[in-house]
Design an enzyme around this catalytic site. Structure first.
Site, PDB file in Angstrom:
ATOM      1  N   GLY A 100      56.219 -34.155  -2.885  1.00  0.00           N
ATOM      2  CA  GLY A 100      55.863 -34.778  -1.617  1.00  0.00           C
ATOM      3  C   GLY A 100      56.500 -36.130  -1.366  1.00  0.00           C
ATOM      4  CE  LYS A 101      61.828 -37.070  -4.472  1.00  0.00           C
ATOM      5  NZ  LYS A 101      61.452 -35.720  -4.949  1.00  0.00           N
ATOM      6  CE  LYS A 156      66.412 -36.514  -0.319  1.00  0.00           C
ATOM      7  NZ  LYS A 156      65.180 -36.527  -1.122  1.00  0.00           N
ATOM      8  CB  SER A 199      67.449 -36.282  -4.991  1.00  0.00           C
ATOM      9  OG  SER A 199      68.041 -36.713  -3.783  1.00  0.00           O
ATOM     10  N   GLY A 200      64.532 -35.406  -6.428  1.00  0.00           N
ATOM     11  CA  GLY A 200      63.938 -34.957  -7.681  1.00  0.00           C
ATOM     12  C   GLY A 200      63.157 -36.066  -8.359  1.00  0.00           C
TER      13      GLY A 200
END
EC number: 6.3.3.3
Length: 225
Positions: free
Chosen positions: A16-17, A39, A119-120
């Site tokens: 849920g970032k 992003k 990311s991740g």
């Protein structure tokens, strides 16, 4: 010191970032006129209106208060939903920290606050030698940790917090996101993390069948207002 941004990371992928990042942008916009989400690397694109786009980047743009060139808020958009280093290699690209820092520098000239969503997890590889953690260190931003509330989250959260601090960065706070509505002892797990993470809890996100960033209630650190 003037607050000008933060770096959002997570205990894993799928915690849920993006939801929390968008909610943070909405909350920050109550205190800062120009806020924008970034992003740096998105892996996994969807087709929309004839173009290939990253859904995470679109969500951050929708929550930002200024429009910026896509080359700045999502400088690397990779087709396949894989680890960035693998998706980049399969696309014939080389992704490095330097180009991402340059894009962030461009955003800083257009906004008061830049929120960067990783990311991740914390140490996701970018290339053969660099990780997303290297980007966070280069930007030297305070970090918000999104903890996906599910079995195993205690270990993931504590190890990630340890790694953030070992890299010399400030863990400014964490958000508990309910990704498993049937999780046993959810409140007890939250309490354990409150005692052990040594950082303020900025909010608990309930289970949302349809994620809605505007419905998420978060409390900003005092120095971010």
């Amino acid at each position: 010191m003037v607050f000008d941004g933060c770096f959002v990371t997570g205990t894993d992928t799928g915690v849920g970032k993006t939801l929390v990042s968008a909610a943070l942008l909405h909350t920050l916009a109550r205190h800062h006129p120009r806020v924008v989400g970034m992003k740096p690397v998105a892996a996994g694109l969807v087709q929309q209106a004839g173009a290939w786009v990253a859904e995470d980047a679109l969500a951050l743009r929708a929550a930002s208060t200024v429009a910026v060139p896509p080359a700045l808020d999502n400088p690397v958009a990779l087709p396949e939903p894989l680890s960035p280093h693998l998706s980049a290699a399969r696309a014939g690209r080389c992704v490095g920290v330097a180009e991402l820092v340059a894009a962030h520098r461009g955003l800083r000239s257009l906004a008061d606050v830049v929120l960067v969503e990783g990311s991740g997890g914390w140490r996701v590889p970018l290339n053969e030698s660099e990780t997303l953690a290297d980007l966070a260190v280069a930007l030297a931003l305070p970090v918000v940790l999104v903890v996906g509330l599910r079995l195993g989250c205690l270990n993931h959260a504590l190890l990630t917090a340890e790694a953030i601090r070992a890299d010399g960065l400030h863990l400014a706070g964490w958000v508990a996101n309910t990704v498993d509505p049937a999780m046993a002892c959810r409140d007890e797990n939250i309490q354990t993390l409150r005692q052990r993470l040594r950082a303020p809890l900025l909010g608990v996100v309930p289970w949302q069948p349809v994620p809605d960033a505007r419905a998420v209630q978060l409390e900003l650190p005092e120095t971010w207002r």
